[in-house]
Design an enzyme around this catalytic site. Structure first.
Site: not given
Ligand code: SAM
Length: 419
Positions: A295, A370
């Site tokens: 995270d 997005c």
């Molecule tokens: C828009 S999605 C990513 C989609 C991915 N790039 C794809 O093309 O399949 C955003 C991702 O960020 C992760 N996320 C959100 N906050 C985060 C954080 N603080 N640290 C790490 N990952 C995080 C979520 O779990 C989610 O899977």
């Protein structure tokens, strides 16, 4: 009988969605997995559930015209389903009324029957009245979203965007060049229609391409998702960080662009989503990725990423409000609150500031969402660049707008670290 089950499943899903505060797609899959429905009934249940969620303000407008006194939640949902079938799906009237009446408790059947028959009698005047309502009512969107889009894009584009959000999404597949080339894909899957101007993408209209997915020959992905990867432009042999990677749509495209040569650290905070990413990458034949559960809000730098070698390129495909993909994420419009854009911006900046020290000088950072909202796009980049501890060159920005480009909304900005 079969359609009755589909309608009951849709009614169950509507109840659960309102009481359990889960995402619409998780509610639907949990309801469908507990009901024994065939493929066409599942599709019909989905059409009803998503159709009501997409049109709920309009359906409630009609209900308000047909019944002035209070209705309990259950009755309201049955009427929403009935009116959706009658006025928006054009299901034959006798089936829509009869099956809706059957969904109600015995004591309420007369009432449901009377309201839906009255709706049928008044169909033309009800529809004419609806067409004189605001865009928020006609297209069932919260006023605050309409106001902000009208400010950003103007009235005409906003109307087109709202109409777009209410259309069932198309099924696009990215051809996975790690396993198959475009020509062989077309020969193997004649149902796939190549997308003009997007040689590695196809559209499936006749049926869901389960066999093409299972074999890893493609990944279901809107072409707009490729913009960020194109801007990142990863080269074979490089060391890449995909900081928010799950479920892996972009990671797998990056690996294909790198011809499976180099390293991709695929990081995400959600272990369940990382598990799905791992399954996706393994099915798609990605051999150069390593998953890291981290995270970015934590102060600790992930030990798995500590290495003398900084990254050549970093992709931050950030969590966002998803306003560019509302035709796929059906209930986004009902979950968003006006303060969400600023809250998201804070998260996005935390993630960006955490990854910047891992990028080598002259390395490339791509930030993508997005979302259609400036707070989550341009304003985030402005604030990143304004932070004096690092210097950047702004290379390029790519934007996809549904009403202009006919694809999902997406934003991607490419920056090169100059110091
Ligand atoms: C828009 S999605 C990513 C989609 C991915 N790039 C794809 O093309 O399949 C955003 C991702 O960020 C992760 N996320 C959100 N906050 C985060 C954080 N603080 N640290 C790490 N990952 C995080 C979520 O779990 C989610 O899977």
């Amino acid at each position: 009988m079969a359609l009755l089950s589909a309608r009951r499943a849709a009614l169950d899903a509507l109840r659960k969605w309102q009481t359990q505060k889960q995402f619409a797609d998780s509610v639907l899959s949990s309801v469908l997995s507990s009901e024994q429905l065939g493929a066409s009934d599942r599709a019909f249940a989905q059409e009803l559930f998503y159709g009501v969620l997409r049109n709920v303000i309009l359906l409630d407008f009609w209900i308000g015209r047909l019944r002035s006194s209070r209705l309990n939640a259950d009755l309201r949902d049955i009427l929403r389903l009935g009116l959706y079938q009658l006025f928006l799906l054009n299901v034959p009237a006798h089936a829509a009324v009869y099956e809706s009446v059957d969904l109600a408790q015995a004591k309420n059947r007369g009432l449901v029957n009377a309201i839906l028959r009255s709706a049928l009698r008044q169909r033309e005047s009800l529809q004419a009245e609806a067409s004189g309502q605001t865009l928020a009512v006609r297209t069932s969107h919260p006023e605050f979203l309409i106001d902000r889009w009208q400010n950003s894009f103007g009235a005409e584009a906003t109307a087109e965007l709202c109409a777009w959000n209410n259309e069932p999404p198309r099924v696009y597949a990215r051809i996975n060049h790690l396993k198959i080339d475009d020509e062989e894909f077309s020969r193997t899957y004649p149902d796939a229609r190549p997308l003009p101007g997007r040689p590695s993408f196809s559209e499936f209209s006749a049926r869901f391409p389960s066999d093409a997915l299972a074999s890893g020959h493609c990944y279901i992905q809107d072409p707009s998702t490729a913009l960020a990867c194109e801007l990142l432009d990863p080269q074979p042999g490089e060391r890449i960080l995909d900081a928010c990677a799950a479920p892996g749509g972009k990671t797998s495209l990056l690996a294909a662009m790198m011809q499976n040569r180099g390293t991709i650290e695929a990081c995400d905070r959600d272990p369940k989503r990382l598990q799905i990413l791992q399954e996706n990458l393994s099915r798609l034949g990605v051999e150069i990725s390593r998953t890291v559960c981290h995270d970015w809000r934590s102060n600790l730098s992930p030990s798995a990423l500590k290495s003398a070698q900084l990254f050549d390129r970093i992709l931050v495909d950030a969590p966002c409000t998803n306003t560019g993909v509302m035709r796929r994420r059906i209930d986004v419009r009902w979950r968003l609150q006006p303060d969400e854009f600023r809250r998201m911006q804070e998260q996005q900046l935390i993630i960006l500031n955490a990854v910047v020290p891992l990028l080598r000088p002259q390395g490339v950072l791509v930030y993508s969402t997005c979302s259609l909202e400036p707070e989550e796009n341009e304003h985030v980049v402005e604030q990143l660049v304004a932070n004096a501890s690092t210097s950047w060159r702004r290379d390029a920005v790519k934007v996809s707008l549904p009403f202009r480009d006919g694809l999902d909304g997406a934003y991607a900005a490419r920056l090169t670290r100059t110091r």
